[in-house]
Each structure stands twice: as C-alpha cells, then as structure tokens.
Design an enzyme around this catalytic site. Structure first.
Site, mmCIF file in Angstrom:
data_model
loop_
_atom_site.group_PDB
_atom_site.id
_atom_site.type_symbol
_atom_site.label_atom_id
_atom_site.label_comp_id
_atom_site.label_asym_id
_atom_site.label_seq_id
_atom_site.Cartn_x
_atom_site.Cartn_y
_atom_site.Cartn_z
ATOM 1 N N LYS A 62 0.845 -1.187 0.000
ATOM 2 C CA LYS A 62 0.000 0.000 0.000
ATOM 3 C C LYS A 62 0.887 1.247 0.000
ATOM 4 O O LYS A 62 1.881 1.316 0.730
ATOM 5 C CB LYS A 62 -0.890 -0.022 1.246
ATOM 6 C CG LYS A 62 -2.154 0.791 1.147
ATOM 7 C CD LYS A 62 -3.073 0.463 2.311
ATOM 8 C CE LYS A 62 -4.401 1.155 2.175
ATOM 9 N NZ LYS A 62 -5.323 0.789 3.259
ATOM 10 N N GLU A 104 -18.594 -6.107 10.823
ATOM 11 C CA GLU A 104 -19.458 -5.374 11.742
ATOM 12 C C GLU A 104 -20.464 -6.273 12.450
ATOM 13 O O GLU A 104 -20.777 -6.056 13.634
ATOM 14 C CB GLU A 104 -20.191 -4.265 10.978
ATOM 15 C CG GLU A 104 -19.305 -3.133 10.497
ATOM 16 C CD GLU A 104 -18.612 -3.430 9.177
ATOM 17 O OE1 GLU A 104 -17.805 -2.594 8.735
ATOM 18 O OE2 GLU A 104 -18.886 -4.510 8.592
ATOM 19 N N ARG A 164 -24.965 -2.633 8.326
ATOM 20 C CA ARG A 164 -24.687 -4.037 8.046
ATOM 21 C C ARG A 164 -24.959 -4.931 9.259
ATOM 22 O O ARG A 164 -25.055 -6.147 9.117
ATOM 23 C CB ARG A 164 -23.232 -4.199 7.607
ATOM 24 C CG ARG A 164 -22.791 -3.171 6.590
ATOM 25 C CD ARG A 164 -21.388 -3.398 6.105
ATOM 26 N NE ARG A 164 -21.368 -4.379 5.030
ATOM 27 C CZ ARG A 164 -20.280 -4.712 4.348
ATOM 28 N NH1 ARG A 164 -19.114 -4.165 4.659
ATOM 29 N NH2 ARG A 164 -20.339 -5.602 3.383
#
Length: 599
Positions: free
Chosen positions: A245, A330, A358
C-alpha cells in the site's frame, strides 16, 4: 495520461514501456489526489495490478469488479477518465468510487467492503445464462483485498464460487497486509504462510479453487503471466498478488499507521496538510474515551478494522488488552459485544454510521432483545461529503428508531459529546448510541437553561407568534442563528436540544403542547427519523400543535462538500429560517391556536 483513452490503448503499449507508464500514473495520482483529497495509498498500491488486468481482460465485456472500490482510481485512468480528475470527489465531478453513471467499465458502485465475490457470483451466473453458444467467451474477475476478506460476506461468496466448477470466476487477492489498519486474525496468518513459501497449502484449494501465486504485485509481466494462466483454466481460480500500500510515494511508504490510505488536501512534496485544522469530533471522542477508560474499568472497545479512523488509538495505547479489532466484520463486532456485555463488561462499539447498517440484525436481536448495555459510537453520522452516497451516515436514526429500548444521543458540541458519552457507558440494561459528524468540532454552545434534561438554547421572547424549534445534534448552531433572524420578523422561536433524541422525552411533547408550531431539524433521513418520532409522540398524546420535520431526503445524495449539501437540503440557518417563515405565513388565520411559552 490523455493518451489512455481506454483499455485498448493500454493493451497496445509495448511491454518494455509499462514500468514507465506505471511511474507516470503514480506521479499523476500524487499530483491530483494531494490537490483534492481522496484514497491515495490504496491506489498507489494497485497501479501495476490494474494495468495487468486491463491488458489481459477486455473490459467491459469481461467484468472487472473492485471490492470496496476505493482503489479504482487507476481503473478510471485506464478507462479514459484521466481528464476528469481535477473534479475528483467534488460536486459535479467524478466519484471517488466506481460509478455506473460515469462509465460502462464500472459494473458496481460497491464502496462497502467484502461484497465483490457475491457480485461476481451473480454476474457469472448471469453470463452463463445469457451468453449464446456462438458468442465469444466472457470472464468475471473480482479484485478483493486481504482486509476485505476478513468480512463474513466475502466468505459466503467464496463458498458459493468454489462450489461451482463450471463458472470460471477469477478472484484476484490483493494482499498488502492491511485493510485500513493491518489485517488481523487467522486469515492474516495463513496468507503470511503462503507468502513465506514454507510449504503451506492454500486454503482456497480446499474450497474448490485453483491457486496461482504468490506473485509480485508490482511486476506487470509476472502479473500478466499469472492472470493469463488463470484465464486459461476455465474454473474458479485465486490469483494471489502481493502488493505494498502506498508503493512509490515515500510519504505513504513511511506512514506506518495506514500507508496514507486516505488523505485530505496535502502538500505533495512534504506529505503534510497545508495548514493544521481545528480538532475534529473524532479527536474529541478519542480524548474522552481514553479518560473514560481510566474512570470505568469495565469499559472495553471494539472496532471493525478502523482503530485510528474511529478514534481508538489513544485508548488502545493505554489499555491494549481492552480493545478488540475484529476485522471488516461489523456483524461479528456487535454480536461479540453482546457476549462481552453478558460477561459483565460495557462494550463500546466504534464504527462509521453507514457501516452499522450491516449489523442491524445484531443490534436488534443480539443486543436489544437481551437488554444489554452496549454503547455504539457512530462516527461520520449525517452528511459526510466527498465520499458520496455509500458513506453518508444518514440512515442510522431512522433505522435504529424502531429498536425497542434503544437510546440515541446527538451531541451539539464537544462538551455535550463528553457528557453524553459518560451517561451512555453508565447504562447497563439497554443499548445506547452516540452519533456525530465528519467535521471539525466547533466551540461549545451553552444552554440558557435545562428542563428535565432538555437544554433550552434560545428563548422565543414575548412575540405574537411562538414556534418551538427542536434541534438535534449539530443542527443546533444553525437553529439558534435562524431563531435570531426570525425575531426581526416578529416570529418568536424557542430552540431546544433534547440531547437524547430517541426515544422522545415527555418534556419535548409537553413543550410542543405549549407552542403554536413545532419544527424539528436533524442531519439524518427525515422519514422515520427523530422528527418523525416527535410528531408521532405528539399525536399519541393528543397534542394538536402542527409538527413540521426538516432533514435529509430519503435519496442517495451525491458527493460534494458537507456544508453545501446541508444548505441544499435546507439545514443551514437561512434554510431553517426560510422554512419557518413560510410555514407561518402559509397558515390560515385562526388555524394556529395561541399557547403558552417557556417562563
């Protein structure tokens, strides 16, 4: 970049020129994203990977589906949208995520994680059913990060894909060891073993996939070879690409915290903001939850792969054994919090407001049904701005209003955030919610009085017309300003902040009965929100005072600057004042019955 008019142009590049193309794309990304803000590190890490994808596959005939979508900037450049990057994430400009309205190359607008494999499963089924026997073959490719693979939906998709050997979906696993924060759990250990080439057998093979890799995610030639090998197999395949990244930009590479996953407007040379801003709501929460941790030993915190963005870094530094990062999961976070509460602790679940959608079932059936003291801290509530419709945290109030026993607070200023957080963690028999926006936290807005826990922010005075304006959370400042404007028109407005906006406090209903008109203002969806709850409570109590609700429309709002979107929705001071003035002027004579005022 203007020469990149589409994938065909990418395929025409000589192989020897591809490293130079990748370098130019990185320079372009740094220049443009530093000027507008956006997801920088995620895109710097997939430059070569995206080039290889467009050289091997024929988009949009071959479907390229990017999980989460914040790494789609390179895809946008290669599909002819480089000239539009000056307006990235700005009103009227291109989106920071895939957008079906922008291009046929964008199959889905998925900016919530762990979705790509299920999308790919459905697209592959559709391709199988609709492609004629004489038509050229079509392929489906899903690009998913190792962080997104920690989400349960990804494993549901993987299970279905691996069980269908006749649907040749290619899963490109972009393994950079991170989601926002470092990837956690058993999957992270397994991928580490695969990277080390110590004889691990890929778990994906047990699920029915062929496995190719690991391959160098910054070597276009190696990536092309691996992708062509996968495409030739005509079966479900996982291509394991190892990337870094922030690759190629030293400030992102040196950022151990998040590899500059996302940034605001920064100086591309120094990698720093042009000027330091005021503390955000997240910073205020971060400081206070760390202090709460010292005062309330039973408080533990949970996050779904976003330790720093939701303000838990300081808490984790002080109390590492009392914070749990569960990955992009979640549902698991909330159900696990229920277990922690059953064990005698007080969990504080910190997520973006949009991502709590969610886990609604877990809030309802695993926390509320059991009467458990779990506090949900919803960052980025209301309008978030440049991230657009998937990230506006505007659904939470309407969604949670139906949860029995749940109490929701919306602090109007930093002092109230600290106060309400303390009250929330003191509740042991029901879920509590604290919501605040993605914005700087302004100065405190003191009350002129408090009545049964309701803050009175502005008194209407002895004017002929008397309106009760119920301001929730950060709409309070605009409401007070609107009340001041209306006083010059002879309209007296009393502004109150309920602090706890759900359920409706009986005192709010009492105050409504003593006024001629009630107007509510909230930075959430107006349908089924806090204002609707007040109107219903007044009706149930037989209060005849008209109630008018101001809030966000039940629509997917485009990206733009937060103040502009609020203004367009009539939630700035001018908009609130204009609405109240219009309602008063439109009322037929005698329809509004005079009533009392707050003494």
């Amino acid at each position: 970049m203007e020469a990149l008019t589409g994938p065909a142009a990418v395929r025409e590049f000589p192989a020897g020129d591809l490293p130079g193309l990748a370098e130019r794309i990185r320079e372009f990304l740094v220049a443009k994203v530093c000027r507008t803000g956006g997801h920088l590190g995620a895109n710097l890490g997939v430059v070569e990977l995206t080039i290889a994808l467009h050289r091997v596959f024929d988009s949009p005939r071959d479907a390229l589906v990017f999980d989460t979508g914040h790494q789609s900037y390179v895809h946008k450049i290669l599909t002819g949208r480089a000239g539009e990057f000056a307006g990235l994430r700005q009103a009227g400009g291109i989106a920071g995520y895939p957008s079906r309205a922008e291009s046929g190359h964008d199959w889905v607008e998925n900016s919530h994680a762990s979705t790509a494999l299920s999308y790919a499963d459905g697209i592959a089924k559709a391709v199988q059913l609709t492609t004629g026997p004489d038509e050229p073959a079509r392929r489906v490719v899903a690009v998913i990060g190792d962080g997104a693979m920690t989400g349960g939906l990804a494993w549901e998709g993987l299970n279905n894909l691996g069980g269908a050997p006749d649907r040749p979906v290619i899963v490109v696993l972009n393994d950079n060891g991170r989601s926002y924060d470092p990837t956690i759990g058993g999957l992270a250990r397994h991928l580490s073993g695969l990277r080390s080439a110590d004889g691990h057998r890929a778990y994906f093979e047990e699920l029915g996939f062929a496995y190719v890799g690991p391959v160098d995610g910054h070597d276009v030639a190696e990536l092309e070879e691996a992708l062509r090998e996968a495409a030739a197999m005509w079966r479900p395949v996982v291509v394991h690409a190892v990337t870094a990244k922030g690759h190629g930009y030293r400030h992102a590479e040196a950022d151990d915290a998040d590899r500059m996953h996302a940034c605001g407007v920064i100086d591309p040379v120094t990698g720093q903001p042009d000027a330091p801003g005021r503390p955000s709501w997240t910073h205020v929460f971060a400081d206070e939850i760390a202090e709460v941790g010292a005062d309330v030993p039973g408080v533990v915190c949970l996050t779904a792969a976003m330790l720093q963005p939701v303000g838990l870094k300081k808490f984790a530094t002080r109390y590492p054994e009392r914070v749990f990062d569960v990955g992009i999961a979640e549902q698991h976070a909330v159900c696990s919090a229920a277990g922690l509460a059953m064990g005698g602790l007080h969990p504080v679940v910190c997520v973006y407001a949009t991502f709590l959608n969610r886990a609604f079932d877990q809030v309802l059936m695993d926390v509320a049904l059991h009467g458990l003291g779990v506090t949900f801290v919803l960052d980025r509530a209301g309008v978030t701005g440049p991230d657009g419709p998937s990230h506006h945290g505007m659904w939470d109030t309407s969604m949670l209003a139906m949860v029995p026993g749940l109490r929701m607070a919306a602090p109007r200023d930093p002092a109230r955030l600290r106060e309400l957080l303390r009250e929330a963690v003191g509740e042991s028999s029901a879920p509590t919610v604290i919501r605040f926006p993605k914005a700087t936290a302004g100065a405190d807005l003191p009350a002129v009085a408090r009545m049964d826990g309701i803050d009175i922010l502005h008194r209407g005075g002895r004017l002929p017309l008397d309106v009760l304006l119920v301001a929730t959370g950060v709409t309070a400042e605009a409401a007070v300003e609107a009340a001041s404007q209306l006083s010059t028109e002879g309209i007296g407005v009393t502004v109150v902040d309920p602090r706890w906006i759900l359920p409706v406090h009986p005192t709010v209903v009492h105050l409504a009965d003593r006024h001629q008109l009630v107007v509510t203002a909230e930075d959430g969806v107006v349908s089924g929100g806090a204002g609707s709850a007040i109107a219903q409570a007044c009706m149930a109590a037989g209060v005849r005072t008209p109630v008018h609700n101001l809030g966000l429309p039940a629509q997917f709002l485009a990206h733009g600057e937060r103040p502009d979107i609020l203004r367009q929705c009539g939630l700035d001071a001018h908009g609130i004042a204009t609405t109240i003035s219009r309602l008063v002027l439109a009322s037929p004579a005698g329809e509004i019955v005079p009533s009392g005022r707050i003494a």
